[in-house]
Design an enzyme around this catalytic site. Structure first.
Site, mmCIF file in Angstrom:
data_model
loop_
_atom_site.group_PDB
_atom_site.id
_atom_site.type_symbol
_atom_site.label_atom_id
_atom_site.label_comp_id
_atom_site.label_asym_id
_atom_site.label_seq_id
_atom_site.Cartn_x
_atom_site.Cartn_y
_atom_site.Cartn_z
ATOM 1 N N THR A 182 -12.765 -2.990 4.786
ATOM 2 C CA THR A 182 -12.036 -4.065 4.398
ATOM 3 C C THR A 182 -10.795 -4.293 5.503
ATOM 4 O OG1 THR A 182 -12.668 -4.013 2.160
ATOM 5 C CG2 THR A 182 -10.851 -5.165 2.552
ATOM 6 N N PHE A 184 -7.554 -6.319 5.735
ATOM 7 C CA PHE A 184 -6.393 -7.005 5.333
ATOM 8 C C PHE A 184 -5.327 -7.726 6.290
ATOM 9 C CE2 PHE A 184 -8.129 -3.606 2.611
ATOM 10 C CZ PHE A 184 -7.418 -4.094 1.463
#
Length: 299
Positions: A182, A184
């Site tokens: 992921t 960010f």
């Protein structure tokens, strides 16, 4: 004046992230700002507002996942708010199956977690033949199982959540794909100073007139200067999603799109400056969301 400086000092290390304590967003915030005080919140909007209103200094929010794709809500919020992207963090997502102490895998009839986490562990959960129930976030699932002392329910969450909520780790790395990353974004009120001494990335959003070749022409301003585009995302404009071109004989309408692009260059680089000037000549709207150091330390 002294009170104002004291207030600013007290808040300069406060970082907002989404989800309860133990969420992956909290881990990303701690990677981005090792000495920060993280403040979990329920909604992405709240994190944006906290930074804008000087309640927090930074926010760290997910923007895309290698398996689940883009978090479209945060693209919309980047345009709505006036914050700047000041950095990025890439975090390896490693799901664990958690349960209360004394509970065995064969005791489970239900597993709860965020819908993306459940989807990312599809094969393992199918093999367990358990019911799956979606909740708001992974750490929230762990908190719920612990708080209610459930004996037939497990949670898919991080190993940090297991420590925080005193749960037993029944299995680690239960995701179907080990390459689950992921990305960010680190958001602040003020931009960072763009430089050329290390790899930089720049994020922009723009819109174009409708017509053949317009998007191709926009992307060409980067390719002709040997600037690498790493991402392009299109989103319909929320306030005017449909437009009817002037002089269109059949009265048909089309979506009016915003294009979000990331490219590998700093706004301090002359090629990048020339590319943005060139794009501005025919773009109907252009905004630089941030020019920031790339995260080259994966996981």
């Amino acid at each position: 004046m002294e009170l104002e400086l004291e207030w600013l000092t007290r808040h300069e290390n406060i970082v907002y992230c989404v989800g309860v304590s133990g969420a992956y967003s909290e881990s990303a915030a701690e990677k981005a700002y090792p000495n920060c005080e993280t403040v979990p919140c329920e909604q992405f909007d709240i994190a944006f507002q906290a930074v804008e209103n000087w309640i927090a200094d930074k926010a760290v929010l997910p923007i895309e996942n290698s398996l689940g794709g883009s978090i479209h809500r945060n693209y919309d919020l980047l345009l709505r708010h006036k914050l700047h992207i000041v950095g990025e963090v890439q975090l390896s997502v490693r799901h664990c199956l958690l349960a209360n102490h004394g509970v065995k895998i064969e005791d489970l009839t239900r597993v709860i977690s965020h819908p993306q986490a459940l989807a990312q562990c599809e094969q393992r959960l199918t093999g367990l033949r358990v019911a799956r129930e979606a909740v708001d976030d992974t750490a929230g699932a762990a908190q719920f199982v612990s708080l209610h002392k459930l004996k037939d329910t497990g949670a898919v969450a991080s190993i940090n959540a297991a420590r925080i909520y005193d749960l037993n780790v029944l299995a680690e790395d239960i995701q179907d794909d080990s390459d689950n990353i992921t990305r960010f974004l680190m958001l602040a009120r003020d931009p960072v100073m763009a430089g050329t001494g290390r790899p930089f990335k720049t994020s922009i959003v723009f819109s174009l007139d409708e017509g053949p070749g317009m998007l191709s022409m926009a992307l060409a301003v980067f390719s002709m200067r040997n600037i690498n585009l790493t991402k392009i995302e299109s989103r319909p404009q929320r306030k005017r999603p449909l437009l009817q071109p002037i002089g269109n004989p059949d009265g048909s309408k089309h979506f009016d799109y915003l294009f979000y692009c990331d490219f590998e260059a700093s706004t301090a680089d002359h090629n990048a400056q020339n590319a943005l000037r060139h794009l501005k000549e025919f773009a109907t709207f252009l905004r630089v969301l941030g020019s920031y150091p790339m995260d080259i330390n994966l996981y």
